[in-house]
Enzyme design. Structure first.
Site, short mmCIF file in Angstrom:
data_model
loop_
_atom_site.label_atom_id
_atom_site.label_comp_id
_atom_site.label_asym_id
_atom_site.label_seq_id
_atom_site.Cartn_x
_atom_site.Cartn_y
_atom_site.Cartn_z
N CYS A 113 0.81 -1.22 0.00
CA CYS A 113 0.00 0.00 0.00
C CYS A 113 0.84 1.27 0.00
O CYS A 113 0.32 2.36 -0.24
CB CYS A 113 -0.96 0.00 1.18
SG CYS A 113 -2.19 -1.33 1.10
N HIS A 253 -3.01 7.16 2.09
CA HIS A 253 -3.43 5.88 1.51
C HIS A 253 -4.86 5.60 1.92
O HIS A 253 -5.22 5.70 3.09
CB HIS A 253 -2.50 4.77 1.98
CG HIS A 253 -3.07 3.40 1.77
ND1 HIS A 253 -3.53 2.98 0.54
CD2 HIS A 253 -3.29 2.38 2.63
CE1 HIS A 253 -4.00 1.75 0.65
NE2 HIS A 253 -3.86 1.36 1.91
N ASN A 283 -10.34 0.07 -0.77
CA ASN A 283 -8.88 0.10 -0.66
C ASN A 283 -8.28 -0.52 -1.91
O ASN A 283 -8.43 -1.73 -2.14
CB ASN A 283 -8.44 -0.66 0.60
CG ASN A 283 -6.94 -0.63 0.81
OD1 ASN A 283 -6.16 -0.31 -0.07
ND2 ASN A 283 -6.52 -1.01 2.02
#
Length: 359
Positions: A113, A253, A283
């Site tokens: 990520c 993020h 996500n």
């Protein structure tokens, strides 16, 4: 050598057409729309159809970014992803070839990520060193291919998507300038975010079925992410002389809306300056920050000259933050579906870029 800076000159994105809503997931998992939304901020996520790969999404997003920048090619192609098309070879050279850039150096980078901030840092350094005039940086993920569909802890979180930026050689103060970046890692806690099987330590088919899937220690990751992103973002802002009230857009993020709010609150950044794109896409790991940037620019949430602070935390463990000035660009959104995205044709590197929408 003159003072060379990397500047962002284009941005593009691509989301697969199929959408899985929270209500869809509640039909197969012990959950509900309200439970997912309240704990994550996610209402839906896009997923690829069988046969559509990370490379397909990345190619389409890369073509869109080139169009946004008014370019036909770049000197280097860099893909950040956790879900390459195959373990070997890398996916970036295939994306480069499909975009008409055979012969251009291309490679994959994996930082989960944190991938986009790692990739942006590497791409900027390649340009600042004087070795390259332009880089196509692609963040693309198909997490639906590595998520256990029966695991409520992860199945509700992740989606598929891609976004890309073009960086070019510029000078200090140029629009889109990447000002400063800092990265970090802690491999001693790599077990907190992992896909245990499939590598040299536990190759398939020796690995058990569960080891094929993404696994995460959610509670500990949450607390570590908040504190690490806060510290990293603060350090980068201080390095470029920004106070928190000077930051126009804070783009963390996109893992969880509660994480974004907690980091922003600890930094003292007003809620209306925190970019959150989770409700629409979930996500998307290494693609999440560029997707959020493309969305925010299209929505008018960020505009030319804005001070933008990026931060991320991911598997590895890895983390990092980047400060940049937003350029005058119009995001281009691509569709995916055909085996190959349209390849720009014609001589030279440049074409007429799309004009930014009038304010």
């Amino acid at each position: 050598m003159p003072d060379i800076r990397a500047v962002v000159t284009g941005i593009g994105s691509c989301l697969p057409p199929d959408v899985v809503s929270n209500d869809d997931l509640s039909q197969v998992l012990d959950t509900s729309h309200d439970w997912i939304l309240s704990r994550t901020g996610i209402a839906q996520r896009h997923v690829v159809r069988p046969g559509t790969s990370t490379g397909d999404l990345g190619t389409a997003a890369g073509a869109a970014a080139l169009e946004s920048a008014g370019r036909r090619r770049c000197d280097l192609v860099l893909l950040v992803t956790t879900t390459p098309d195959q373990p070997c070879p890398a996916t970036a050279p295939q994306i480069a070839a499909r975009l008409g850039m055979v012969g251009v150096p291309a490679f994959d980078l994996s930082a989960v990520c944190s991938g986009f901030v790692y990739g942006l840092t590497v791409a900027s350094a390649m340009i600042s060193s004087g070795g390259y005039d332009s880089v196509l940086l692609v963040g693309a993920e198909t997490y639906s291919t590595i998520i256990d569909p029966t695991d409520r802890n992860t199945a509700v979180l992740f989606g598929d998507g891609a976004a890309a930026v073009v960086l070019e050689r510029g000078t200090p103060g140029a629009p889109g300038e990447v000002l400063h970046a800092e990265l970090g890692s802690d491999g001693s806690r790599s077990e907190l975010i992992t896909v245990p099987g499939g590598g040299s330590r536990a190759p398939h088919p020796a690995a058990d079925e569960a080891s094929r899937y993404f696994q995460m220690a959610g509670k500990e990751v949450f607390s570590r992410a908040v504190e690490t992103m806060r510290r990293s973002a603060r350090d980068v802002a201080e390095a470029v002389g920004w106070s928190m009230d000077q930051i126009d857009a804070f783009v963390g993020h996109q893992a969880n809306a509660r994480i974004l709010r907690a980091v922003g609150k600890r930094l003292g950044i007003p809620a209306d300056r925190i970019v959150c794109h989770l409700a629409e896409v979930g996500n998307t790991a290494a693609a999440s920050i560029p997707l959020a940037l493309a969305w925010a620019a299209a929505q008018g949430r960020i505009s030319a000259g804005d001070r933008v602070l990026l931060t991320a935390f991911g598997g590895g463990l890895t983390w990092g933050s980047v400060a940049l000035r937003w350029p005058a660009v119009r995001p281009v959104r691509a569709e995916v579906g055909l085996p190959d995205a349209p390849v720009p044709v014609g001589g030279g590197d440049r074409v007429a870029p799309p004009q930014p929408d009038a304010p």
